[in-house]
Design an enzyme around this catalytic site. Structure first.
Site, PDB file in Angstrom:
ATOM      1  N   LEU A  19       9.709  -1.192 -20.644  1.00 48.26           N
ATOM      2  CA  LEU A  19       8.457  -1.635 -20.017  1.00 48.26           C
ATOM      3  C   LEU A  19       8.174  -0.869 -18.738  1.00 48.26           C
ATOM      4  O   LEU A  19       7.037  -0.707 -18.332  1.00 48.26           O
ATOM      5  CB  LEU A  19       8.550  -3.132 -19.670  1.00 48.26           C
ATOM      6  CG  LEU A  19       8.718  -4.098 -20.838  1.00 48.26           C
ATOM      7  CD1 LEU A  19       9.053  -5.490 -20.334  1.00 48.26           C
ATOM      8  CD2 LEU A  19       7.446  -4.137 -21.672  1.00 48.26           C
ATOM      9  N   PHE A  24      16.661   2.318  -9.659  1.00 52.24           N
ATOM     10  CA  PHE A  24      17.979   1.902 -10.131  1.00 52.24           C
ATOM     11  C   PHE A  24      17.910   1.068 -11.392  1.00 52.24           C
ATOM     12  O   PHE A  24      18.938   0.691 -11.931  1.00 52.24           O
ATOM     13  CB  PHE A  24      18.697   1.090  -9.048  1.00 52.24           C
ATOM     14  CG  PHE A  24      19.086   1.936  -7.875  1.00 52.24           C
ATOM     15  CD1 PHE A  24      20.080   2.888  -8.012  1.00 52.24           C
ATOM     16  CD2 PHE A  24      18.449   1.806  -6.659  1.00 52.24           C
ATOM     17  CE1 PHE A  24      20.428   3.689  -6.939  1.00 52.24           C
ATOM     18  CE2 PHE A  24      18.791   2.595  -5.588  1.00 52.24           C
ATOM     19  CZ  PHE A  24      19.790   3.545  -5.726  1.00 52.24           C
ATOM     20  N   VAL A  27      13.573  -1.491 -17.083  1.00 52.59           N
ATOM     21  CA  VAL A  27      13.151  -2.819 -17.517  1.00 52.59           C
ATOM     22  C   VAL A  27      12.703  -2.726 -18.975  1.00 52.59           C
ATOM     23  O   VAL A  27      11.884  -1.871 -19.327  1.00 52.59           O
ATOM     24  CB  VAL A  27      12.018  -3.371 -16.614  1.00 52.59           C
ATOM     25  CG1 VAL A  27      11.577  -4.749 -17.075  1.00 52.59           C
ATOM     26  CG2 VAL A  27      12.485  -3.437 -15.164  1.00 52.59           C
ATOM     27  N   LYS A  42      15.940  -6.658 -16.873  1.00 49.81           N
ATOM     28  CA  LYS A  42      16.044  -5.587 -15.856  1.00 49.81           C
ATOM     29  C   LYS A  42      17.494  -5.128 -15.816  1.00 49.81           C
ATOM     30  O   LYS A  42      18.368  -5.875 -15.383  1.00 49.81           O
ATOM     31  CB  LYS A  42      15.565  -6.129 -14.501  1.00 49.81           C
ATOM     32  CG  LYS A  42      15.572  -5.108 -13.378  1.00 49.81           C
ATOM     33  CD  LYS A  42      14.821  -5.619 -12.149  1.00 49.81           C
ATOM     34  CE  LYS A  42      14.951  -4.674 -10.966  1.00 49.81           C
ATOM     35  NZ  LYS A  42      14.163  -5.075  -9.808  1.00 49.81           N
ATOM     36  N   ASP A 139       8.975  -4.757   0.275  1.00 53.28           N
ATOM     37  CA  ASP A 139       8.582  -3.620  -0.554  1.00 53.28           C
ATOM     38  C   ASP A 139       7.247  -3.910  -1.249  1.00 53.28           C
ATOM     39  O   ASP A 139       7.083  -3.626  -2.430  1.00 53.28           O
ATOM     40  CB  ASP A 139       9.680  -3.318  -1.590  1.00 53.28           C
ATOM     41  CG  ASP A 139       9.539  -1.920  -2.170  1.00 53.28           C
ATOM     42  OD1 ASP A 139       8.841  -1.084  -1.560  1.00 53.28           O
ATOM     43  OD2 ASP A 139      10.115  -1.665  -3.240  1.00 53.28           O
ATOM     44  N   LYS A 141       3.779  -3.259  -2.419  1.00 53.55           N
ATOM     45  CA  LYS A 141       2.973  -2.071  -2.724  1.00 53.55           C
ATOM     46  C   LYS A 141       2.321  -2.337  -4.085  1.00 53.55           C
ATOM     47  O   LYS A 141       2.744  -3.271  -4.799  1.00 53.55           O
ATOM     48  CB  LYS A 141       3.846  -0.810  -2.758  1.00 53.55           C
ATOM     49  CG  LYS A 141       5.014  -0.881  -3.714  1.00 53.55           C
ATOM     50  CD  LYS A 141       5.840   0.383  -3.646  1.00 53.55           C
ATOM     51  CE  LYS A 141       7.071   0.280  -4.539  1.00 53.55           C
ATOM     52  NZ  LYS A 141       7.880   1.481  -4.530  1.00 53.55           N
ATOM     53  N   ASN A 144       4.220  -3.304  -7.268  1.00 55.45           N
ATOM     54  CA  ASN A 144       4.954  -4.573  -7.323  1.00 55.45           C
ATOM     55  C   ASN A 144       4.033  -5.793  -7.358  1.00 55.45           C
ATOM     56  O   ASN A 144       4.474  -6.916  -7.145  1.00 55.45           O
ATOM     57  CB  ASN A 144       5.932  -4.656  -6.144  1.00 55.45           C
ATOM     58  CG  ASN A 144       7.060  -3.649  -6.304  1.00 55.45           C
ATOM     59  OD1 ASN A 144       7.350  -3.226  -7.423  1.00 55.45           O
ATOM     60  ND2 ASN A 144       7.674  -3.246  -5.207  1.00 55.45           N
ATOM     61  N   ASP A 161       9.911  -7.274  -8.173  1.00 50.67           N
ATOM     62  CA  ASP A 161      10.837  -6.353  -7.490  1.00 50.67           C
ATOM     63  C   ASP A 161      11.308  -6.856  -6.122  1.00 50.67           C
ATOM     64  O   ASP A 161      10.752  -6.483  -5.085  1.00 50.67           O
ATOM     65  CB  ASP A 161      10.222  -4.950  -7.360  1.00 50.67           C
ATOM     66  CG  ASP A 161      11.278  -3.936  -6.916  1.00 50.67           C
ATOM     67  OD1 ASP A 161      12.457  -4.327  -6.785  1.00 50.67           O
ATOM     68  OD2 ASP A 161      10.924  -2.753  -6.715  1.00 50.67           O
ATOM     69  N   THR A 180       8.484   2.183   1.275  1.00 52.23           N
ATOM     70  CA  THR A 180       7.678   3.321   0.834  1.00 52.23           C
ATOM     71  C   THR A 180       6.747   3.704   1.987  1.00 52.23           C
ATOM     72  O   THR A 180       6.013   2.849   2.492  1.00 52.23           O
ATOM     73  CB  THR A 180       6.880   2.911  -0.431  1.00 52.23           C
ATOM     74  OG1 THR A 180       7.811   2.403  -1.387  1.00 52.23           O
ATOM     75  CG2 THR A 180       6.127   4.086  -1.018  1.00 52.23           C
TER      76      THR A 180
HETATM   77  P1  ATP Z   1      11.786   0.384  -7.608  1.00 53.53           P
HETATM   78  O1  ATP Z   1      12.520   1.650  -7.692  1.00 53.53           O
HETATM   79  O2  ATP Z   1      10.278   0.574  -7.501  1.00 53.53           O
HETATM   80  O3  ATP Z   1      12.315  -0.570  -6.598  1.00 53.53           O
HETATM   81  P2  ATP Z   1      13.200  -1.216  -9.441  1.00 53.53           P
HETATM   82  O4  ATP Z   1      14.270  -0.284  -9.890  1.00 53.53           O
HETATM   83  O5  ATP Z   1      13.608  -2.243  -8.451  1.00 53.53           O
HETATM   84  O6  ATP Z   1      11.973  -0.375  -8.971  1.00 53.53           O
HETATM   85  P3  ATP Z   1      11.244  -2.924 -10.699  1.00 53.53           P
HETATM   86  O7  ATP Z   1      10.180  -2.466  -9.757  1.00 53.53           O
HETATM   87  O8  ATP Z   1      11.663  -4.346 -10.589  1.00 53.53           O
HETATM   88  O9  ATP Z   1      12.524  -1.962 -10.663  1.00 53.53           O
HETATM   89  O10 ATP Z   1      10.765  -2.648 -12.183  1.00 53.53           O
HETATM   90  C1  ATP Z   1      10.372  -1.354 -12.621  1.00 53.53           C
HETATM   91  C2  ATP Z   1       9.110  -1.473 -13.470  1.00 53.53           C
HETATM   92  O11 ATP Z   1       9.385  -2.311 -14.619  1.00 53.53           O
HETATM   93  C3  ATP Z   1       7.941  -2.162 -12.767  1.00 53.53           C
HETATM   94  O12 ATP Z   1       7.168  -1.240 -12.029  1.00 53.53           O
HETATM   95  C4  ATP Z   1       7.169  -2.758 -13.925  1.00 53.53           C
HETATM   96  O13 ATP Z   1       6.351  -1.784 -14.539  1.00 53.53           O
HETATM   97  C5  ATP Z   1       8.264  -3.127 -14.922  1.00 53.53           C
HETATM   98  N1  ATP Z   1       8.644  -4.543 -14.764  1.00 53.53           N
HETATM   99  C6  ATP Z   1       9.471  -5.064 -13.833  1.00 53.53           C
HETATM  100  N2  ATP Z   1       9.626  -6.386 -13.971  1.00 53.53           N
HETATM  101  C7  ATP Z   1       8.864  -6.732 -15.039  1.00 53.53           C
HETATM  102  C8  ATP Z   1       8.595  -7.988 -15.706  1.00 53.53           C
HETATM  103  N3  ATP Z   1       9.152  -9.107 -15.287  1.00 53.53           N
HETATM  104  N4  ATP Z   1       7.761  -7.958 -16.781  1.00 53.53           N
HETATM  105  C9  ATP Z   1       7.207  -6.786 -17.193  1.00 53.53           C
HETATM  106  N5  ATP Z   1       7.432  -5.596 -16.620  1.00 53.53           N
HETATM  107  C10 ATP Z   1       8.237  -5.552 -15.555  1.00 53.53           C
END
Ligand code: ATP
Length: 361
Positions: A19, A24, A27, A42, A139, A141, A144, A161, A180
């Site tokens: 998705l 790190f 998803v 995740k 964070d 933006k 998120n 996030d 960011t």
């Molecule tokens: P970042 O590097 O930006 O901090 P991250 O590694 O912490 O990212 P997330 O931002 O939580 O990861 O998730 C990455 C992507 O996955 C999101 O931008 C979104 O597109 C998708 N995503 C995250 N959580 C969900 C969810 N609960 N349902 C659907 N898609 C999701």
């Protein structure tokens, strides 16, 4: 204290399509075998030893999980389950299917301020709830801020996030240089103690962009952006804000305030006349003003382009790291891991400034 189940996530969930991905995490859509319900899994790599900069600290993850357990609110993504294997933690989250708010808006022909405010109000309610629990997101933006369902007549906002989120304890002096560049508050850059007010600065930046399609502090380089933030170099350029109400500008001005103690809180924002008009004139002003859609669409297209550029950059980097590790397969495993952290010699895209000094207090 959150429970990290030691079982294999695949015994309970069938793993489906990707998705989204972050620095790190990957998803993926997951299908619960027992109930047939879909969730978002995740998948986060855990850092195996202290010298490695790849993967996340387990304590950092515990904080993310603990925070998600605390903030159960209609405008915040819900955490269902946590699984842990040797190298990975999987957070099973509510599946958010409506995509990013900014993408949803960019598809529209036009949008009144009053319609944009419906989204802002939900963001502020979610944030206000977190802040009432002494938790900051750190964070905020466009990436998120998602929608639970884009076909509903009034789509529901979901904040996601919580990887940089922090719960303040009494007397806690917390500093962090993560975030960011475009969206971070001046006190993050100057390494001062932080508070939930840093989120309110980001809300000011997001509102500014939403209304005008301009990022208030964006420079040609990250350094220039950070400098612009420190010296508060922003203006409501007439050609971008001709359709904006004076109440909206007042709302932004009360958030883009250098002193965190002087910034509006989420609770105060919800009472600002732009969000909660009292007089008929105020209501009429919101319905007469609209967002600068042409400029907003351009901003969003550029943002998406940068995101895919960063993703390709990261994939290439991972492929190279992988090759490096394979070539050194006889080396000591600990040494190999440390060697794979060669990131610093290269120039990084802007968003990779994130988590460089992750959550340092
Ligand atoms: P970042 O590097 O930006 O901090 P991250 O590694 O912490 O990212 P997330 O931002 O939580 O990861 O998730 C990455 C992507 O996955 C999101 O931008 C979104 O597109 C998708 N995503 C995250 N959580 C969900 C969810 N609960 N349902 C659907 N898609 C999701």
């Amino acid at each position: 204290m959150a429970v990290f189940k030691p079982e294999n996530v695949e015994d309970f969930y069938e793993i489906g399509e990707v998705l989204g991905s972050g620095h790190f995490a990957q998803v993926r859509k997951v299908h619960e075998r027992a109930t047939g319900t879909y969730w978002a899994g995740k998948f986060l790599k855990i850092r195996k030893n202290t010298c490695s900069r790849l993967g996340l600290d387990r304590t950092r993850l515990e904080e993310e999980v603990d925070i998600l357990h605390t903030i159960q609110h209609p405008n915040i993504v819900t955490l269902k389950d946590v699984f842990e294997s040797r190298a990975e933690v999987v957070l099973v989250l509510e599946l958010v299917t409506g995509g990013e708010l900014f993408d949803f808006i960019a598809e529209k022909e036009n949008l009144l301020e009053s319609e944009a405010i419906e989204f802002m109000e939900q963001i502020l309610k979610g944030l206000g709830f977190m802040h009432s629990k002494n938790i900051a997101h750190f964070d905020l933006k466009p990436e998120n801020i998602m929608l639970s369902d884009r076909v509903a007549p009034h789509p529901n906002i979901k904040l996601i996030d919580f990887g940089l989120a922090h719960r303040f304890q009494q007397g806690d002096e917390y500093r962090s240089s993560s975030g960011t560049p475009q969206y971070i508050a001046p006190e993050v850059i100057t390494s001062e103690p932080l508070s939930t007010a840093a989120d309110m600065w980001s809300i000011g930046v997001i509102t500014f962009i939403l209304l005008s399609g301009l990022s208030p502090f964006q420079g040609d380089t990250d350094d220039e952006t950070l400098r612009n933030i420190i010296i508060m170099n922003y203006e409501f350029a007439a050609q971008y804000f001709s359709m904006t109400s004076s109440m909206a500008k007042d709302f932004i001005q009360k958030l883009l305030v250098k002193d965190p103690n002087e910034r509006m809180t989420a609770e105060e924002c919800l009472l600002h006349p732009w969000i909660k008009p009292i007089t008929r004139t105020q209501v009429a002003k919101r319905n007469r003003s609209s967002i600068n859609m042409k400029s907003f669409k351009k901003f969003n297209a550029r943002r998406k382009w940068k995101m895919s550029y960063n993703m390709v950059w990261m994939c290439n980097r991972l492929v190279r790291l992988n090759l490096l590790c394979k070539g050194r397969s006889e080396a000591d495993p600990l040494e190999r891991q440390c060697e794979s952290d060669v990131e610093d010699g290269e120039s990084k895209p802007a968003s990779l400034l994130r988590r460089r000094l992750s959550s340092s207090s």
